[in-house]
Design an enzyme around this catalytic site. Structure first.
Site, PDB file in Angstrom:
ATOM      1  N   PHE A   1      -4.689   2.892  14.815  1.00 13.95           N
ATOM      2  CA  PHE A   1      -5.058   3.879  13.799  1.00 13.95           C
ATOM      3  C   PHE A   1      -6.191   3.303  12.970  1.00 13.95           C
ATOM      4  CE2 PHE A   1      -2.013   7.433  13.523  1.00 13.95           C
ATOM      5  CZ  PHE A   1      -1.183   7.082  14.569  1.00 13.95           C
TER       6      PHE A   1
ATOM      7  N   LYS B   1       9.898 -16.392 -10.975  1.00 16.51           N
ATOM      8  CA  LYS B   1       9.082 -15.305 -11.509  1.00 16.51           C
ATOM      9  C   LYS B   1       7.907 -15.853 -12.340  1.00 16.51           C
ATOM     10  CE  LYS B   1       9.410 -11.249 -14.388  1.00 16.51           C
ATOM     11  NZ  LYS B   1      10.022 -10.759 -15.593  1.00 16.51           N
TER      12      LYS B   1
ATOM     13  N   LYS C   1     -13.695  -0.454  15.552  1.00 11.48           N
ATOM     14  CA  LYS C   1     -12.351  -1.067  15.555  1.00 11.48           C
ATOM     15  C   LYS C   1     -11.747  -1.003  16.958  1.00 11.48           C
ATOM     16  CE  LYS C   1     -11.137  -0.257  10.805  1.00 11.48           C
ATOM     17  NZ  LYS C   1     -10.442   0.549   9.822  1.00 11.48           N
TER      18      LYS C   1
ATOM     19  N   ASN D   1       0.857  -1.190   0.000  1.00  7.83           N
ATOM     20  CA  ASN D   1       0.000   0.000   0.000  1.00  7.83           C
ATOM     21  C   ASN D   1       0.892   1.238   0.000  1.00  7.83           C
ATOM     22  OD1 ASN D   1       0.593   0.721   2.876  1.00  7.83           O
ATOM     23  ND2 ASN D   1      -0.349  -1.284   3.193  1.00  7.83           N
TER      24      ASN D   1
HETATM   25  N1  CTP Z   1      -3.815  -3.669  11.903  1.00  6.19           N
HETATM   26  C1  CTP Z   1      -3.058  -4.729  12.346  1.00  6.19           C
HETATM   27  N2  CTP Z   1      -3.024  -5.896  11.631  1.00  6.19           N
HETATM   28  C2  CTP Z   1      -3.712  -6.015  10.481  1.00  6.19           C
HETATM   29  C3  CTP Z   1      -4.489  -4.937  10.019  1.00  6.19           C
HETATM   30  C4  CTP Z   1      -4.523  -3.776  10.751  1.00  6.19           C
HETATM   31  O1  CTP Z   1      -2.417  -4.620  13.405  1.00  6.19           O
HETATM   32  N3  CTP Z   1      -3.641  -7.146   9.813  1.00  6.19           N
HETATM   33  C5  CTP Z   1      -3.876  -2.447  12.716  1.00  6.19           C
HETATM   34  C6  CTP Z   1      -3.337  -1.192  12.045  1.00  6.19           C
HETATM   35  O2  CTP Z   1      -1.972  -1.009  12.353  1.00  6.19           O
HETATM   36  C7  CTP Z   1      -4.197  -0.104  12.668  1.00  6.19           C
HETATM   37  C8  CTP Z   1      -5.511  -0.820  12.951  1.00  6.19           C
HETATM   38  O3  CTP Z   1      -5.242  -2.204  12.923  1.00  6.19           O
HETATM   39  O4  CTP Z   1      -3.677   0.357  13.899  1.00  6.19           O
HETATM   40  C9  CTP Z   1      -6.622  -0.528  11.981  1.00  6.19           C
HETATM   41  O5  CTP Z   1      -6.194  -0.723  10.663  1.00  6.19           O
HETATM   42  P1  CTP Z   1      -7.160  -0.526   9.429  1.00  6.19           P
HETATM   43  O6  CTP Z   1      -6.454  -0.977   8.191  1.00  6.19           O
HETATM   44  O7  CTP Z   1      -7.793   0.821   9.440  1.00  6.19           O
HETATM   45  O8  CTP Z   1      -8.338  -1.491   9.796  1.00  6.19           O
HETATM   46  P2  CTP Z   1      -8.627  -3.000   9.657  1.00  6.19           P
HETATM   47  O9  CTP Z   1      -8.799  -3.505  11.039  1.00  6.19           O
HETATM   48  O10 CTP Z   1      -7.635  -3.703   8.808  1.00  6.19           O
HETATM   49  O11 CTP Z   1     -10.058  -2.950   8.985  1.00  6.19           O
HETATM   50  P3  CTP Z   1     -10.520  -2.596   7.479  1.00  6.19           P
HETATM   51  O12 CTP Z   1      -9.299  -2.755   6.608  1.00  6.19           O
HETATM   52  O13 CTP Z   1     -11.566  -3.587   7.215  1.00  6.19           O
HETATM   53  O14 CTP Z   1     -11.016  -1.182   7.536  1.00  6.19           O
END
Ligand code: CTP
Length: 397
Positions: free
Chosen positions: A321, A287, A335, A208
């Protein structure tokens, strides 16, 4: 943050004196009041007029103090300062400070002042390695002066080695570290930052746009406030911050293992990383060649690191976050509750200046009491301090 601070900048006579002009400019740009004191030798490398113009304040030199105007109170100026920074600091001024010699305006001021003094050496590599100089630097450090290491590289005298003035950005960061109140002294904080990469084959991955800037800003700010910081970081272009334990990882599973291995030794976990939620079910060892018009890659769920930490967090403070494009408050709150966080920092990705890549962010902080703090557009470093204020307040009950 250095804005609003009173800085006395001491400049001594080395070729790097010209870099003090850039330092002055940067400090003024960041809202500091800068008063420059130059030695006579420094004035041979760069004119007081340059520094006066850049700082917008009178420049004090030895010549100035002989005019009879010395009562203007240069020493009291230094006493009102938040910090005295000597950049560049020659072997000579370091030797004088270490030996208690006060024979010019700058050395007199340093000896009389009760404020922190940051010394940024710059000199020829052989001088820097000279045992007397090394001993003098150690004596200064032992006496409570803050010493930066000189940078290594090409020197003005066409030699290579240690002796370059540290970059202006690093000097300012060090100044911030020196003057910041140590309200997180001894607190062990783990920060995750940056994106994870999930390998498809040896040359491709899923990831990302996370730049790691928010997590790095948190790690730096926490270290400045006296915390013992572990930064677990995915692949970013950010340089590892000084003074923190730095663990580099690539994938979500590596990040998970690194976080869980560090958990016993920390009091606070701040998860600023943008973890990939899925990874390819198969990591091809060679690959993938193009064949058909379409290619299907099956993805598997990655571990949810923060959820795992939330289950075993005990008395630790857990901060997460949320990256959202809609229903920001509702999604962030869900969350926070689902993953047992103490509070959550929600990014509204639709706002100008928020989220990935930017140096700024626009966030809302939601806590378990139902309060929502909406912060305006801010530098990520300022957001970091607001998050750490919350951590401090929770710890202080
Ligand atoms: N996070 C994590 N492990 C993951 C995904 C997310 O520890 N596999 C943590 C991120 O570091 C952040 C929080 O979860 O502090 C929320 O991340 P976010 O991507 O906004 O949310 P998700 O829980 O992944 O939910 P969604 O993608 O469905 O919005």
């Amino acid at each position: 943050m250095v804005d609003g601070k009173n800085i006395v900048l001491g400049i001594t006579g080395g070729i790097a004196a010209y870099k003090a002009a850039e330092l002055t400019r940067e400090l003024v740009k960041r809202g500091c009041a800068v008063t420059v004191m130059m030695t006579l030798n420094a004035a041979k490398f760069i004119t007081p007029l340059t520094l006066q113009t850049l700082s917008g304040n009178p420049v004090y030199t030895d010549t100035f103090s002989l005019t009879g105007d010395w009562r203007i109170g240069h020493i009291s100026l230094a006493e009102r300062a938040d910090i005295i920074v000597i950049a560049p600091a020659t072997a000579n001024i370091i030797g004088k400070i270490a030996s208690g010699i006060a024979d010019d305006l700058l050395s007199t001021t340093v000896m009389a002042a009760h404020v922190p003094v940051l010394i940024c050496p710059a000199m020829n590599a052989n001088m820097y390695r000279n045992p007397f100089v090394a001993e003098n630097m150690k004596r200064c450090a032992d006496r409570g002066f803050f010493m930066m290491d000189a940078d290594i590289g090409e020197l003005a005298c066409r030699t290579e080695g240690p002796g370059r003035l540290p970059p202006v950005g690093e000097i300012i960061e060090e100044m911030e570290a020196v003057i910041t109140v140590k309200d997180l002294a001894g607190v062990r904080i783990l920060v995750t930052a940056g994106p994870t990469r999930e390998a498809i084959d040896p040359v491709r991955f899923i990831s990302n746009h996370s730049s790691g800037k928010m997590g790095h800003a948190l790690a730096k700010a926490a270290r400045m406030r006296g915390a013992e910081v572990t930064l677990i970081c995915g692949a970013t272009a950010q340089a590892a911050p000084g003074g923190v334990r730095y663990v580099k990882v690539i994938s979500a599973r590596e990040m998970r293992d690194a976080v869980m291995a560090s958990l016993d030794a920390v009091d606070v976990v701040i998860k600023a990383a943008a973890v990939a939620d899925y990874r390819p079910s198969k990591h091809e060892t060679s690959k993938i060649k193009k064949k058909d018009e379409t290619l299907t890659i099956t993805l598997l769920r990655n571990p949810d690191i923060i959820a795992e930490v939330g289950k075993v967090k005990g008395s630790r403070i857990l901060v997460g976050f949320a990256m959202e494009t809609e229903d920001i408050e509702k999604n962030a709150r869900e969350k926070m509750m689902a993953k047992n966080m103490d509070f959550i920092v929600a990014n509204d990705l639709t706002r100008e200046g928020a989220g990935f890549q930017h140096d700024t962010n626009v966030v809302k902080i939601l806590d378990r009491n139902g309060t929502i703090e909406e912060l305006p557009l801010m530098e990520k470093s300022a957001v970091a301090h607001r998050i750490l204020d919350r951590v401090r307040d929770i710890r202080n009950g």
